[in-house]
Design a protein around this motif. Structure first.
Motif, mmCIF file in Angstrom:
data_model
loop_
_atom_site.group_PDB
_atom_site.id
_atom_site.type_symbol
_atom_site.label_atom_id
_atom_site.label_comp_id
_atom_site.label_asym_id
_atom_site.label_seq_id
_atom_site.Cartn_x
_atom_site.Cartn_y
_atom_site.Cartn_z
ATOM 1 N N ASP A 128 6.182 3.553 -0.898
ATOM 2 C CA ASP A 128 5.851 3.080 0.451
ATOM 3 C C ASP A 128 6.231 1.606 0.495
ATOM 4 N N TYR A 129 7.455 1.335 0.894
ATOM 5 C CA TYR A 129 7.950 -0.039 0.878
ATOM 6 C C TYR A 129 7.160 -0.898 1.864
ATOM 7 N N GLY A 130 6.600 -1.978 1.339
ATOM 8 C CA GLY A 130 5.781 -2.858 2.160
ATOM 9 C C GLY A 130 4.334 -2.432 2.235
ATOM 10 N N GLY A 131 3.994 -1.318 1.601
ATOM 11 C CA GLY A 131 2.633 -0.795 1.683
ATOM 12 C C GLY A 131 1.679 -1.491 0.739
ATOM 13 N N GLY A 132 0.395 -1.374 1.049
ATOM 14 C CA GLY A 132 -0.648 -1.925 0.198
ATOM 15 C C GLY A 132 -1.214 -0.865 -0.727
ATOM 16 N N LEU A 133 -2.230 -1.249 -1.479
ATOM 17 C CA LEU A 133 -2.878 -0.319 -2.392
ATOM 18 C C LEU A 133 -3.558 0.804 -1.622
ATOM 19 N N ARG A 134 -3.486 2.012 -2.160
ATOM 20 C CA ARG A 134 -4.242 3.115 -1.592
ATOM 21 C C ARG A 134 -5.721 2.931 -1.939
ATOM 22 N N PRO A 135 -6.637 3.379 -1.078
ATOM 23 C CA PRO A 135 -8.063 3.127 -1.298
ATOM 24 C C PRO A 135 -8.565 3.538 -2.672
ATOM 25 N N GLU A 180 -1.772 -7.178 3.308
ATOM 26 C CA GLU A 180 -2.081 -5.866 3.878
ATOM 27 C C GLU A 180 -2.538 -5.975 5.329
ATOM 28 N N GLY A 181 -3.266 -7.048 5.650
ATOM 29 C CA GLY A 181 -3.748 -7.217 7.017
ATOM 30 C C GLY A 181 -2.637 -7.525 8.000
ATOM 31 N N GLY A 182 -1.537 -8.090 7.512
ATOM 32 C CA GLY A 182 -0.448 -8.463 8.408
ATOM 33 C C GLY A 182 0.633 -7.419 8.541
ATOM 34 N N ARG A 183 0.450 -6.259 7.894
ATOM 35 C CA ARG A 183 1.488 -5.237 7.971
ATOM 36 C C ARG A 183 1.476 -4.562 9.349
ATOM 37 N N PRO A 184 2.640 -4.386 9.983
ATOM 38 C CA PRO A 184 2.682 -3.691 11.274
ATOM 39 C C PRO A 184 2.220 -2.241 11.137
ATOM 40 N N SER A 185 1.817 -1.668 12.242
ATOM 41 C CA SER A 185 1.413 -0.263 12.236
ATOM 42 C C SER A 185 2.611 0.629 11.952
ATOM 43 N N ALA A 189 6.590 0.047 12.465
ATOM 44 C CA ALA A 189 7.439 -0.052 11.264
ATOM 45 C C ALA A 189 7.389 1.276 10.533
ATOM 46 N N TYR A 190 8.371 2.104 10.802
ATOM 47 C CA TYR A 190 8.417 3.444 10.219
ATOM 48 C C TYR A 190 8.449 3.357 8.695
ATOM 49 N N ARG A 191 7.662 4.207 8.027
ATOM 50 C CA ARG A 191 7.439 4.085 6.589
ATOM 51 C C ARG A 191 8.480 4.786 5.715
ATOM 52 N N HIS A 192 9.344 5.613 6.283
ATOM 53 C CA HIS A 192 10.144 6.510 5.455
ATOM 54 C C HIS A 192 11.650 6.295 5.614
ATOM 55 N N GLY A 193 12.040 5.065 5.843
ATOM 56 C CA GLY A 193 13.461 4.753 5.943
ATOM 57 C C GLY A 193 13.829 4.240 7.324
ATOM 58 N N ASP A 194 15.106 4.122 7.558
ATOM 59 C CA ASP A 194 15.617 3.657 8.838
ATOM 60 C C ASP A 194 15.565 4.826 9.821
#
Length: 203
Positions: A128-135, A180-185, A189-194
């Motif tokens: 998950d590019y740009g993603g934060g830690l999973r809970p 993590e707080g500044g990441r777009p929804s 920002a699609y999570r799985h590529g262009d």
């Protein structure tokens, strides 16, 4: 070799749970302060550039996301000669830091710290590019830091006061809350590529 202690967080913040080790050293620096003989460092993905820091240490405590083959979020602690076997023997992703090579090189050069401890947590998500830690992984930050402080105490390394941070951590803009707080929804920002090249994906 001096009596210094290196506390190292390994990983790439850009790839979700791979940032676990870095988040651990950030948290440890918030919770506990040490004297000049202890260095708390974000090792990121620096690889062999970390060798000079190992050369100057007697004790090495490492936090990392490690593929132990366990359920996500499970913590495992390994020590001394067992550490290299877990530092990259089973590659997690294309982005994983090759810290196993760092330890092997330090051993060949005769500069490896006397005492090694790896505190690792099984990741849940790495792609998950740009993603934060999973809970389930983030929930292990404080327990991992607790284990680290216990190990330091066994080595005779004790905090000298409350945490004051460390000059060897990432800029505050990359700390967990800001990052993590500044990441777009996901809509923004699609999570799985262009998304222009993903069949059926439309805004």
């Amino acid at each position: 070799m001096t009596d210094r202690t290196l506390i190292l967080g390994i990983g790439n913040l850009l790839w979700a749970d791979e940032g676990f080790g870095v988040r651990c050293v950030e948290r440890l620096a918030e919770r506990a302060g040490f004297g000049p003989e202890v260095q708390i460092m974000d090792g990121g993905t620096q690889g062999l550039y970390l060798l000079p820091f190992l050369e100057d240490a007697r004790n090495l405590l490492v936090f990392d996301a490690v593929d132990y083959g366990l359920p996500p979020g499970m913590m495992k602690v390994v020590e001394n000669e067992a550490v290299p076997a877990f530092m990259g023997a089973k590659k997690m992703s294309l982005h994983q830091t090759g810290f196993q090579d760092v330890i092997a090189t330090a051993q060949l050069k005769g500069i490896c710290p006397d005492r090694l401890c790896l505190i690792g947590v099984q990741p849940e998500e790495l792609e998950d590019y740009g993603g934060g830690l999973r809970p389930i992984v983030a929930a292990q930050i404080d327990p991992a830091v607790d284990r680290g402080l216990d190990k330091l105490a066994q080595w005779g390394v004790h905090p000298t006061g409350p945490g004051t941070g460390s000059p060897d951590l990432a800029d505050v803009a990359l700390r967990r809350d800001a990052y993590e707080g500044g990441r777009p929804s996901e809509d923004m920002a699609y999570r799985h590529g262009d998304e222009r090249f993903v069949p059926g994906r439309r805004r």
